[in-house]
Scaffold this active site. Sequence first.
Site, PDB file in Angstrom:
ATOM      1  N   ASP B  19       0.819  -1.222   0.000  1.00 15.87           N
ATOM      2  CA  ASP B  19       0.000   0.000   0.000  1.00 15.87           C
ATOM      3  C   ASP B  19       0.852   1.270   0.000  1.00 15.87           C
ATOM      4  O   ASP B  19       0.406   2.320  -0.452  1.00 15.87           O
ATOM      5  CB  ASP B  19      -0.881   0.041   1.263  1.00 15.87           C
ATOM      6  N   THR B  20       2.047   1.172   0.584  1.00 12.13           N
ATOM      7  CA  THR B  20       2.912   2.353   0.694  1.00 12.13           C
ATOM      8  C   THR B  20       4.231   2.065  -0.013  1.00 12.13           C
ATOM      9  O   THR B  20       4.850   1.022   0.219  1.00 12.13           O
ATOM     10  CB  THR B  20       3.164   2.718   2.181  1.00 12.13           C
TER      11      THR B  20
END
Lengths: 301, 301
Positions: B19-20
């Site tokens: 996600d990051t």
Amino acid sequence: MAQRLSTAEEYEALLEKHDTWLFDCDGVLWKGDHVIEGVTQVLDLLRRRNKKVVFVTNNATKSRKTLLAKFKDLGVQAHVDEVYGSAYTAAVYISTVLALPKHLKVYVIGQSGLEEELHAEGIQTLGGTDPADNTLAPFNLNPESWKPDPDVAAVVCGLDTKVNYTKLSKAFAYAQKEGCHFIATNTDSTYPSSYGLLPGAGSISAPLRYALGKDPVVCGKPSGTMLDVIKAKIHFDPARTIMVGDRLNTDIEFGKHGGLATLLVLTGITAESDITGPNASPTVPDYVVQSLGDLRLADKA
Amino acid sequence: MAQRLSTAEEYEALLEKHDTWLFDCDGVLWKGDHVIEGVTQVLDLLRRRNKKVVFVTNNATKSRKTLLAKFKDLGVQAHVDEVYGSAYTAAVYISTVLALPKHLKVYVIGQSGLEEELHAEGIQTLGGTDPADNTLAPFNLNPESWKPDPDVAAVVCGLDTKVNYTKLSKAFAYAQKEGCHFIATNTDSTYPSSYGLLPGAGSISAPLRYALGKDPVVCGKPSGTMLDVIKAKIHFDPARTIMVGDRLNTDIEFGKHGGLATLLVLTGITAESDITGPNASPTVPDYVVQSLGDLRLADKA
């Protein structure tokens, strides 16, 4: 355990045992601008007894001639051939041990004393006191603004209070070349000025060591290079030679590496607490006296 | 052993898992002044998929604002809050982790970008770009010529192409004080300029490390300080976060220390031969792709 000497008889025995005496200067012969009491008498006594005296200093900013001026100013008798500084050692190392061909050049981070010694040995230099390299102007490797000299075959680094990014970058560029020698006059991390500690020659070469990921050949104490250069110039029997100094990690280590006897004086950097008690250094001199000047009592034995 | 990714399906699986996304810049997004092919599409793709993107650079001479200008010049979309430089990290470390009281000051070896970030955090500075300290004039510790500021409580050192003996001596004097913090923006030994390697920020702090005989707190990659600062500013789940970089000893180590997944790209410093064969580095990334730009194919999976 170091033998503590304090009587005329002990001093006399020490004189008897050693024909050649190597002295560190600052903290041994003088402190700042003051000769330590009794030192000139001790040197006179040694000369009267036909001892060989040699002065060994890590100072890399002064040529032997300039070092000698300090002896004269303070009234301490010495001859230029008796004085070994790390600038001179670096020059002799390059001209004699490396035997650098005369058409090759050395890039210098250092001051005029280092340049003088290199030139006296017939070595061509770049950098150093050249105004073009003593600048805070921006530096880049664009070949239109700087063309490296293909004849540079060594980088030598001493104390340089005009060190800057141009000098560091040029020295780094040269030292990365295949076969380029990397030489430091000495690795003293600091030097004691009249008003306190300032960064020493070892701190000036630290950027190059870090950027290159390699260590230089070191000329000053405690490296054996200094003793090799002295050996190439004068004859002495290590078994009858003594190194006198105030620093355990330079002077005393230097003497021990060279197989010399060692005498620590307490008039400089090293305090009583550095050689006794639980925090004592692992470097143990053979002998300790309070001051070199004390040895003048040998004459009374 | 690193997993080599080369198909649209493999790229898609990598996107799904994270996600990051943390990116090193030089050698990953661009090389010199050229964006690496496909990179802007990959960043667009990540943003469309609602991934968080963060840019993490050891550059210590530029503030985040100035770093952002480079993104804009090259047409790479980024917001100032997504950009973390080692100058900003040092400033946040001092203001937040050390929580230096506002009346205390920091002595700076570094350039305007470092000063800007420190000032933006409300930190008072000395040195840095002050003309009085950007000089090759002689320096000494005589209290008649220099009075140390008793409010200096930290020395911070970044890349400074105007480094000189006055700055080094003042920083050394301050850093010796009991309780004075010693901070380096980063320890990169070199940095790649358009025309070759020049001494990096780690080489500029090397004299202080050597003279002090101690290591600074390091803010840049691979130090965890950088990740601590990012954590203090944004929320992310390390288990679903990936660090993308071109250097094993900074970027990949940084990700591994932080418990992140790691993706090595081969468009920068690291070559195929550094990760395979008998001389392979002990630092092994989780994944390897030829270029970050390759990941744009994920969209076709």
